[in-house]
Enzyme design. Structure first.
Site, PDB file in Angstrom:
ATOM      1  CG  LEU A  53      -2.053  -0.994   1.247  1.00  0.00           C
ATOM      2  CD1 LEU A  53      -2.768  -0.971   2.592  1.00  0.00           C
ATOM      3  CD2 LEU A  53      -3.049  -0.707   0.129  1.00  0.00           C
ATOM      4  CE  LYS A  56      12.037  14.003  -2.978  1.00  0.00           C
ATOM      5  NZ  LYS A  56      12.142  12.724  -3.674  1.00  0.00           N
ATOM      6  N   GLY A 101      20.882  10.403 -17.720  1.00  0.00           N
ATOM      7  CA  GLY A 101      19.609  11.104 -17.608  1.00  0.00           C
ATOM      8  C   GLY A 101      19.662  12.151 -16.517  1.00  0.00           C
ATOM      9  CB  SER A 102      20.247  15.535 -16.445  1.00  0.00           C
ATOM     10  OG  SER A 102      19.628  16.232 -17.513  1.00  0.00           O
ATOM     11  CD  GLU A 152      19.310  14.941 -20.637  1.00  0.00           C
ATOM     12  OE1 GLU A 152      18.731  14.621 -21.699  1.00  0.00           O
ATOM     13  OE2 GLU A 152      18.971  14.524 -19.508  1.00  0.00           O
ATOM     14  CB  ALA A 195      17.685   8.435 -14.125  1.00  0.00           C
ATOM     15  CB  ALA A 210       3.450  11.788  -5.760  1.00  0.00           C
ATOM     16  CG  HIS A 263      12.385  40.983   7.646  1.00  0.00           C
ATOM     17  ND1 HIS A 263      13.296  40.790   6.631  1.00  0.00           N
ATOM     18  CD2 HIS A 263      13.083  41.477   8.707  1.00  0.00           C
ATOM     19  CE1 HIS A 263      14.492  41.180   7.045  1.00  0.00           C
ATOM     20  NE2 HIS A 263      14.393  41.604   8.307  1.00  0.00           N
TER      21      HIS A 263
END
Length: 465
Positions: A38, A51, A179-180, A202, A268, A319, A444
């Site tokens: 899942l 990540k 691949g980039s 690339e 990639a 996603a 700020h």
């Protein structure tokens, strides 16, 4: 007898499971069919665990540069096994979270290989047993897989796709990335920060080719400064793997072919939709020229009652796009009137170092579309928070229609821009013009002030540059 539902969803990635939850919220009796875990590729083998890896490499980068912050770290090192375990634990935790959401929303989950056998009918095979399901509506959310090069089939040892790159059997010493796009550059960034010698190749004329040209140029310089070798307009003709490494034949823009040795290679070069053996041909579901399922702006295919969302359908293959499509499809099936998908308002994020994020048109695309544009570009070096963070490299670029003030696109490179981009995404969804952005008060000291300054720059009102 077949188990009967209002909606069956084939695939439980970020498109499928979100569609299931929204459908259940709207009162539809819903089932989801999953052959593996899942959460799909994104949660288990894509967005989330990568990540986690990149967070590790980011911290390791700061450790190696601690002196810049007045700190001292002696001989920073890492344990690859523990790095991988942390990433897998993060994925496991979220997988369990999705399992809990299925229970909470009373969604029936079938594990096994699903196949549409006739209109409104689907079978699920698992360990030699078959379950028969029926529903008026079926959403196909089967995702996609990494594309192999015909001469470089992934072997999990020396030739990797993203899946092996997340659980490497060993640390590369000299890595070739073919691949980039986002996936290639993210892994290049991770392994470079962890100490590998990284080469990126690339075929197109620049890296991150879907991004604004200025972003690509900046990233080429930034990654080169970090020690990577970046080559655009360059192709790989042949790869030979051995027990100790790989040998690649690489053809440069000028036609020169060199033979180079590496410890490992990551391929990639795009994705292949998972459309095989799920019954599409028998129903006459129409593919596009790349093999993805054709859909309209409400995720409907050419066959009544059959919908397609996420990577199995048209791009961008992200996603969050899949999740939004899942909600659109579920609401339409439940009798609602959802807004159609607007692909121009889907942000893209690349979690390399520095980060890249964008939404809407590039400057070149806007001009190609016939717009006369106003462009603002504000550098990180002009922002107090960026300087305080020690992250003063990067910029924010905004593109406006000169005639109406419409925000056509926004492009960022630098620290935390994957978080900042949503401000411009909301602006585009609300059809904001430069006037509202100029009158908005930005806090700020924050990095978000650069978003304001970029708009001001486009209209000759910049304050801090």
């Amino acid at each position: 007898m077949a188990d009967t539902f209002d909606l069956i969803i084939l695939g439980s990635g970020p498109g499928g499971y979100v569609a299931a939850i929204r459908a259940a919220q709207l009162g539809l009796k819903t089932a989801i069919v999953e052959r593996d875990n899942l959460g799909g590729i994104c949660l288990n083998w894509g967005c989330i665990p990568t990540k986690a890896l990149l967070r590790t490499s980011e911290i390791f980068h700061y450790m190696k540069n601690a002196a810049n912050y007045g700190l001292s770290v002696e001989k920073p090192a890492f344990d690859l096994e523990k790095v991988i375990k942390r990433s897998r634990d993060v994925a496991k935790q979220l997988n369990q979270g999705v399992t809990g959401l299925m229970r909470k929303n009373k969604i029936t989950v079938y594990f096994g290989d699903g196949k549409i056998t006739a209109k409104g009918k689907l079978s699920v095979e698992k360990d030699g047993k078959t379950s028969e399901l029926e529903a008026k509506n079926i959403i196909i959310a089967t995702g996609a897989r990494a594309r192999d090069l015909p001469f470089a089939k992934a072997d999990g040892q020396r030739i990797w796709t993203y899946r092996t790159a997340m659980t490497p059997p060993e640390m590369p010493t000299k890595l070739l990335v073919i691949g980039s796009g986002a996936i290639g550059i993210e892994f290049a960034s991770f392994y470079n920060d962890m100490g590998a010698e990284v080469n990126v190749v690339e075929m197109l004329d620049r890296i991150l080719p879907v991004e604004d040209v200025e972003i690509s140029e900046f990233m080429t310089k930034a990654l080169t400064k970090q020690g990577m070798k970046i080559r655009a307009s360059t192709g790989v003709q042949k790869i030979t793997a051995s027990a100790t490494g790989i040998t690649a034949e690489i053809k440069a823009k000028d036609g020169t072919v060199t033979t180079e040795d590496y410890s490992h290679v990551i391929v990639a070069v795009g994705i292949v939709p998972n459309v095989e053996n799920i019954g599409l041909e028998a129903l006459g579901v129409e593919p596009d020229k790349r093999g993805h399922i054709k859909t309209d702006e409400f995720c409907r295919t050419n066959v009544e009652g059959i919908y397609a969302i996420g990577d199995v359908a048209d791009g961008p293959w992200l996603a969050h796009k899949a999740s939004h499509e899942g909600i659109i499809a579920a609401e339409l099936i439940a009798g609602g009137h959802p807004h159609p998908m607007n692909r121009g308002n889907i942000p893209g994020c690349t979690y390399c170092h520095p980060q890249v994020a964008s939404v809407g048109m590039t400057e070149a695309k806007a001009k190609e579309a016939g717009y006369k544009v106003k462009v603002g570009k504000f550098p990180f070096i002009g922002n107090g928070k960026a300087i305080a963070l020690g992250e003063a490299e990067g910029f924010v670029k905004t593109v406006f229609d000169e005639a109406t003030g419409e925000l056509l696109g926004a492009h960022m490179v630098g620290a935390e821009v994957t978080e900042l981009i949503q401000g411009y995404t909301i602006g585009r969804t609300l059809e904001t013009t430069e006037a509202e952005l100029i009158e908005t008060v930005f806090p700020h000291p924050t990095l978000s002030e650069m978003m304001h300054e970029s708009v001001l720059m486009a209209y000759g009102r910049v304050i801090h540059y």
